[in-house]
Motif scaffolding. Structure first.
Motif, PDB file in Angstrom:
ATOM      1  N   LYS A 233      35.381 -27.675  10.516  1.00 40.24           N
ATOM      2  CA  LYS A 233      34.983 -28.594   9.445  1.00 40.24           C
ATOM      3  C   LYS A 233      35.291 -30.044   9.816  1.00 40.24           C
ATOM      4  O   LYS A 233      34.524 -30.952   9.510  1.00 40.24           O
ATOM      5  N   ALA A 234      36.426 -30.255  10.464  1.00 45.03           N
ATOM      6  CA  ALA A 234      36.775 -31.617  10.880  1.00 45.03           C
ATOM      7  C   ALA A 234      35.746 -32.150  11.874  1.00 45.03           C
ATOM      8  O   ALA A 234      35.399 -33.333  11.844  1.00 45.03           O
ATOM      9  N   ALA A 235      35.248 -31.285  12.741  1.00 44.10           N
ATOM     10  CA  ALA A 235      34.253 -31.691  13.744  1.00 44.10           C
ATOM     11  C   ALA A 235      32.837 -31.713  13.182  1.00 44.10           C
ATOM     12  O   ALA A 235      31.920 -32.179  13.860  1.00 44.10           O
ATOM     13  N   LYS A 236      32.653 -31.210  11.960  1.00 45.67           N
ATOM     14  CA  LYS A 236      31.319 -31.068  11.357  1.00 45.67           C
ATOM     15  C   LYS A 236      30.370 -30.358  12.323  1.00 45.67           C
ATOM     16  O   LYS A 236      29.248 -30.787  12.580  1.00 45.67           O
ATOM     17  N   ALA A 237      30.841 -29.252  12.836  1.00 44.77           N
ATOM     18  CA  ALA A 237      30.142 -28.550  13.909  1.00 44.77           C
ATOM     19  C   ALA A 237      29.174 -27.502  13.370  1.00 44.77           C
ATOM     20  O   ALA A 237      29.548 -26.679  12.535  1.00 44.77           O
ATOM     21  N   GLU A 238      27.943 -27.527  13.866  1.00 49.21           N
ATOM     22  CA  GLU A 238      27.015 -26.453  13.535  1.00 49.21           C
ATOM     23  C   GLU A 238      27.533 -25.134  14.109  1.00 49.21           C
ATOM     24  O   GLU A 238      27.437 -24.094  13.465  1.00 49.21           O
ATOM     25  N   TYR A 239      28.025 -25.184  15.329  1.00 51.10           N
ATOM     26  CA  TYR A 239      28.663 -24.009  15.938  1.00 51.10           C
ATOM     27  C   TYR A 239      29.859 -24.496  16.734  1.00 51.10           C
ATOM     28  O   TYR A 239      29.909 -25.636  17.207  1.00 51.10           O
ATOM     29  N   TRP A 240      30.858 -23.618  16.928  1.00 53.14           N
ATOM     30  CA  TRP A 240      32.161 -24.075  17.386  1.00 53.14           C
ATOM     31  C   TRP A 240      32.945 -22.884  17.911  1.00 53.14           C
ATOM     32  O   TRP A 240      32.704 -21.746  17.496  1.00 53.14           O
ATOM     33  N   ALA A 241      33.862 -23.138  18.825  1.00 44.89           N
ATOM     34  CA  ALA A 241      34.763 -22.076  19.299  1.00 44.89           C
ATOM     35  C   ALA A 241      36.144 -22.668  19.534  1.00 44.89           C
ATOM     36  O   ALA A 241      36.270 -23.819  19.965  1.00 44.89           O
ATOM     37  N   CYS A 242      37.158 -21.881  19.236  1.00 43.42           N
ATOM     38  CA  CYS A 242      38.547 -22.285  19.440  1.00 43.42           C
ATOM     39  C   CYS A 242      39.290 -21.198  20.194  1.00 43.42           C
ATOM     40  O   CYS A 242      39.049 -20.014  19.971  1.00 43.42           O
ATOM     41  N   ASP A 243      40.205 -21.612  21.062  1.00 44.52           N
ATOM     42  CA  ASP A 243      41.197 -20.703  21.624  1.00 44.52           C
ATOM     43  C   ASP A 243      42.516 -21.004  20.928  1.00 44.52           C
ATOM     44  O   ASP A 243      42.947 -22.163  20.883  1.00 44.52           O
ATOM     45  N   ILE A 244      43.133 -19.976  20.384  1.00 43.43           N
ATOM     46  CA  ILE A 244      44.295 -20.157  19.511  1.00 43.43           C
ATOM     47  C   ILE A 244      45.448 -19.288  19.997  1.00 43.43           C
ATOM     48  O   ILE A 244      45.265 -18.108  20.320  1.00 43.43           O
ATOM     49  N   ALA A 245      46.639 -19.899  20.040  1.00 47.85           N
ATOM     50  CA  ALA A 245      47.857 -19.176  20.401  1.00 47.85           C
ATOM     51  C   ALA A 245      48.667 -18.902  19.137  1.00 47.85           C
ATOM     52  O   ALA A 245      48.762 -19.755  18.257  1.00 47.85           O
ATOM     53  N   ILE A 246      49.246 -17.713  19.050  1.00 47.95           N
ATOM     54  CA  ILE A 246      50.153 -17.360  17.964  1.00 47.95           C
ATOM     55  C   ILE A 246      51.555 -17.245  18.552  1.00 47.95           C
ATOM     56  O   ILE A 246      51.783 -16.466  19.480  1.00 47.95           O
ATOM     57  N   CYS A 247      52.484 -18.027  18.021  1.00 53.22           N
ATOM     58  CA  CYS A 247      53.857 -18.005  18.535  1.00 53.22           C
ATOM     59  C   CYS A 247      54.529 -16.682  18.167  1.00 53.22           C
ATOM     60  O   CYS A 247      54.542 -16.274  17.002  1.00 53.22           O
ATOM     61  N   ALA A 248      55.085 -16.009  19.163  1.00 55.36           N
ATOM     62  CA  ALA A 248      55.726 -14.704  18.935  1.00 55.36           C
ATOM     63  C   ALA A 248      56.944 -14.834  18.027  1.00 55.36           C
ATOM     64  O   ALA A 248      57.274 -13.896  17.291  1.00 55.36           O
ATOM     65  N   LYS A 249      57.613 -15.971  18.055  1.00 51.76           N
ATOM     66  CA  LYS A 249      58.845 -16.142  17.278  1.00 51.76           C
ATOM     67  C   LYS A 249      58.575 -16.558  15.837  1.00 51.76           C
ATOM     68  O   LYS A 249      59.218 -16.070  14.909  1.00 51.76           O
ATOM     69  N   THR A 250      57.643 -17.480  15.636  1.00 52.71           N
ATOM     70  CA  THR A 250      57.417 -18.042  14.294  1.00 52.71           C
ATOM     71  C   THR A 250      56.143 -17.561  13.627  1.00 52.71           C
ATOM     72  O   THR A 250      55.994 -17.694  12.412  1.00 52.71           O
ATOM     73  N   GLY A 251      55.191 -17.035  14.394  1.00 55.74           N
ATOM     74  CA  GLY A 251      53.910 -16.619  13.845  1.00 55.74           C
ATOM     75  C   GLY A 251      52.958 -17.775  13.614  1.00 55.74           C
ATOM     76  O   GLY A 251      51.852 -17.584  13.111  1.00 55.74           O
ATOM     77  N   LYS A 252      53.354 -19.008  13.977  1.00 52.87           N
ATOM     78  CA  LYS A 252      52.503 -20.179  13.759  1.00 52.87           C
ATOM     79  C   LYS A 252      51.342 -20.186  14.740  1.00 52.87           C
ATOM     80  O   LYS A 252      51.474 -19.774  15.894  1.00 52.87           O
ATOM     81  N   ALA A 253      50.178 -20.676  14.261  1.00 53.79           N
ATOM     82  CA  ALA A 253      48.976 -20.745  15.093  1.00 53.79           C
ATOM     83  C   ALA A 253      48.809 -22.149  15.674  1.00 53.79           C
ATOM     84  O   ALA A 253      49.057 -23.143  14.990  1.00 53.79           O
ATOM     85  N   TYR A 254      48.386 -22.218  16.946  1.00 55.29           N
ATOM     86  CA  TYR A 254      48.180 -23.493  17.633  1.00 55.29           C
ATOM     87  C   TYR A 254      46.823 -23.486  18.333  1.00 55.29           C
ATOM     88  O   TYR A 254      46.444 -22.493  18.958  1.00 55.29           O
ATOM     89  N   ILE A 255      46.111 -24.602  18.260  1.00 53.79           N
ATOM     90  CA  ILE A 255      44.874 -24.760  19.017  1.00 53.79           C
ATOM     91  C   ILE A 255      45.209 -25.013  20.482  1.00 53.79           C
ATOM     92  O   ILE A 255      46.004 -25.896  20.806  1.00 53.79           O
ATOM     93  N   LEU A 256      44.587 -24.252  21.381  1.00 53.18           N
ATOM     94  CA  LEU A 256      44.714 -24.493  22.810  1.00 53.18           C
ATOM     95  C   LEU A 256      43.484 -25.224  23.345  1.00 53.18           C
ATOM     96  O   LEU A 256      43.595 -26.130  24.162  1.00 53.18           O
ATOM     97  N   GLU A 257      42.319 -24.804  22.907  1.00 47.75           N
ATOM     98  CA  GLU A 257      41.054 -25.422  23.302  1.00 47.75           C
ATOM     99  C   GLU A 257      40.106 -25.366  22.112  1.00 47.75           C
ATOM    100  O   GLU A 257      40.220 -24.482  21.259  1.00 47.75           O
ATOM    101  N   CYS A 258      39.162 -26.299  22.062  1.00 45.85           N
ATOM    102  CA  CYS A 258      38.082 -26.204  21.072  1.00 45.85           C
ATOM    103  C   CYS A 258      36.879 -26.988  21.590  1.00 45.85           C
ATOM    104  O   CYS A 258      37.043 -28.045  22.200  1.00 45.85           O
ATOM    105  N   ALA A 259      35.697 -26.461  21.367  1.00 42.16           N
ATOM    106  CA  ALA A 259      34.501 -27.094  21.911  1.00 42.16           C
ATOM    107  C   ALA A 259      33.248 -26.404  21.381  1.00 42.16           C
ATOM    108  O   ALA A 259      33.311 -25.325  20.777  1.00 42.16           O
ATOM    109  N   THR A 260      32.102 -27.030  21.624  1.00 45.54           N
ATOM    110  CA  THR A 260      30.819 -26.400  21.298  1.00 45.54           C
ATOM    111  C   THR A 260      30.256 -25.662  22.508  1.00 45.54           C
ATOM    112  O   THR A 260      29.281 -24.920  22.370  1.00 45.54           O
TER     113      THR A 260
END
Length: 498
Positions: A233-260
């Motif tokens: 939504k921030a990118a106002k992307a018609e189509y989009w992909a993200c690579d996301i890491a989940i921290c084993a200790k906290t469960g928090k999600a982090y963006i590693l890559e994002c692009a069209t």
């Protein structure tokens, strides 16, 4: 309904083609193709776009051509690029991904970028915690992970950078990955349509299937999907992909890559183009219905077969009475509460203020865009879908309203029953100044502005012919038919110049 726009596919020599005409099944008009031949091809390319009267140009732009296409887009102001140049900002480099995420407060691992080699080495030696993930910043993702490296010590990091000579130095804190995997999420129209875990292979740390890793479509956590939606939504992307890491200790999600720019099975490219047809036609074509977590079932199909499948569809689920009660209660469904970030579509330059002169040229390749918010009169359906709480039916209703009206203030939308004050308040920071320039507006535009109409529009045009140009909005008071109350109404809808 207005006529369908003239579509063109953007192709580039030596670059794999993402879309083909068969992806636009049912599109009634001829789809043009234009190929950019690199080097000094800009002028010819622009002429071909104009000659073929292309209104929408579809295609991803490689990192090495990004600046050129920024220039091309400025010379083709009436052509809609899909994805937009702004949306493709993060395709260019890891620096741009970091900029994008920081601008919109999207969680990423702690990242440092150094144009000054000595300062980068000093950070890695005296301040960094290990392991560090060091990447080549420029260019498409990672070519199978070959430009992503893990350093377990300063000695390893220095040896790597001395050998690779990556400029700038781009380094991130390594995330302790849950289950030794990360997650790829693909979205269309800001909705996840495919997601899967990518696990590292035996003896490997990098989660890439080309280097012996494996995949699973099961048990994708909701916070990973929500983070991907926020980025889309921030990118106002018609189509989009993200690579996301989940921290084993906290469960928090982090963006590693994002692009069209991302790999996708043919049926996903079909869905993207069905969505684009819905967008371009203002809802005339059916938007693809892709249920959440449908990837779990599709993932059970052998990948060799999945690569051949085309035009997959899903019927809409009709719940029982009891089930409908829970589906209609969206308060507990976190995905519906995802908000887009505030601020510009494109972040400011990442180059540090004290950057060494020798690195200024490289830093200047990060394009800076003007602040950009949504002008409802010019917005695509994808733009509208990025607004908080927007639904498909309401987006189409707004576009239909704009066939007969021009919105100069978001409050004009109160004429639609689906719009309320709370909704407009949630959109405020994302909506642009939509007042109309009194000196350039045509009579057709003026007639569509609330409070003017055909008669007053002609009076205003006639007055403008007499004075050539209004210098102050208060001159409207001198026009016959504009009294105190009418002026008070119009001054909030009209402006002088930019």
């Amino acid at each position: 309904m207005k006529k369908l726009p003239k579509i063109g596919f953007l192709y580039l020599d030596y670059v794999m083609r993402f879309f083909d005409k068969s992806n636009f099944k049912g599109w009634p008009d001829k789809i043009e193709t234009v190929t950019y031949h690199w080097k000094n091809d800009k002028a010819r390319f622009i002429k071909e776009i104009k000659r073929k009267k292309i209104e929408v140009l579809i295609g991803n732009i490689p990192a090495t051509a990004y600046e050129t296409f920024v220039e091309i887009s400025k010379e083709l102001p009436t052509v809609r690029f899909v994805p937009s140049i702004e949306t493709q900002f993060s395709n260019k480099s890891k620096e741009n991904v970091t900029l994008f995420c920081k601008k919109f407060n999207i969680s990423i691992p702690k990242t440092k970028i150094y144009y000054d080699k000595d300062k980068g080495y000093d950070y890695l030696k005296n301040k960094a915690t290990y392991p560090q993930i060091i990447k080549r910043s420029y260019g498409a993702s990672n070519y199978g992970g070959y430009y992503v490296h893990k350093a377990d010590s300063y000695k390893e990091a220095k040896k790597l950078l001395d050998e690779k000579k990556y400029t700038p130095i781009y380094t991130q804190n390594a995330i302790d990955l849950k289950d030794s995997g990360d997650i790829r999420v693909m979205l269309i129209g800001h909705k996840p349509i495919c997601a899967f875990w990518r696990y590292s292979g035996a003896g490997e740390w990098i989660t890439n299937t080309s280097q012996g890793g494996s995949m699973s479509y099961e048990n994708i956590p909701m916070n990973a999907l929500e983070l991907a939606v926020k980025a889309s939504k921030a990118a106002k992307a018609e189509y989009w992909a993200c690579d996301i890491a989940i921290c084993a200790k906290t469960g928090k999600a982090y963006i590693l890559e994002c692009a069209t720019a991302f790999a996708a099975f043919p049926y996903i490219r079909d869905w993207i183009c069905q969505y684009l047809m819905w967008d371009f036609s203002m809802g005339r074509f059916k938007k693809p219905h892709v249920p959440m977590f449908s990837w779990e079932e599709l993932g059970k199909i052998d990948s060799s077969l999945l690569r051949t499948m085309r035009h997959i569809g899903f019927s809409k689920y009709k719940p029982s009475f009891d089930g409908e009660y829970f589906l209609n209660d969206t308060k507990g469904f976190d995905m519906a509460l995802t908000e887009i970030s505030n601020g510009n579509d494109i972040p400011d330059s990442i180059a540090p203020k004290d950057i060494e002169k020798t690195y200024k040229k490289q830093a200047s390749t990060v394009t800076e865009f003007e602040k950009k918010k949504i002008n409802l009169n010019e917005a695509s359906l994808t733009d509208l879908m990025s607004l908080y709480g927007m639904e498909e039916e309401l987006a189409i209703e707004i576009k239909e309203y704009l066939d007969e009206n021009i919105i100069t203030d978001s409050s004009d939308l109160f004429e639609l029953e689906s719009i309320d004050a709370q909704m407009l308040k949630a959109w405020d920071e994302n909506i642009d100044d939509m007042r109309i320039d009194i000196n350039s507006a045509t009579i057709e535009v003026l007639k569509k502005i609330k409070g003017i109409g055909p008669k007053l529009a002609k009076i205003i045009i006639d007055y403008r012919k007499e004075v050539t140009k209004l210098k102050d909005i208060n001159e409207l008071k001198e026009i016959e038919g504009i009294g105190k109350n009418k002026f008070s109404q119009l001054k909030a809808r009209l402006k002088i110049g930019e």
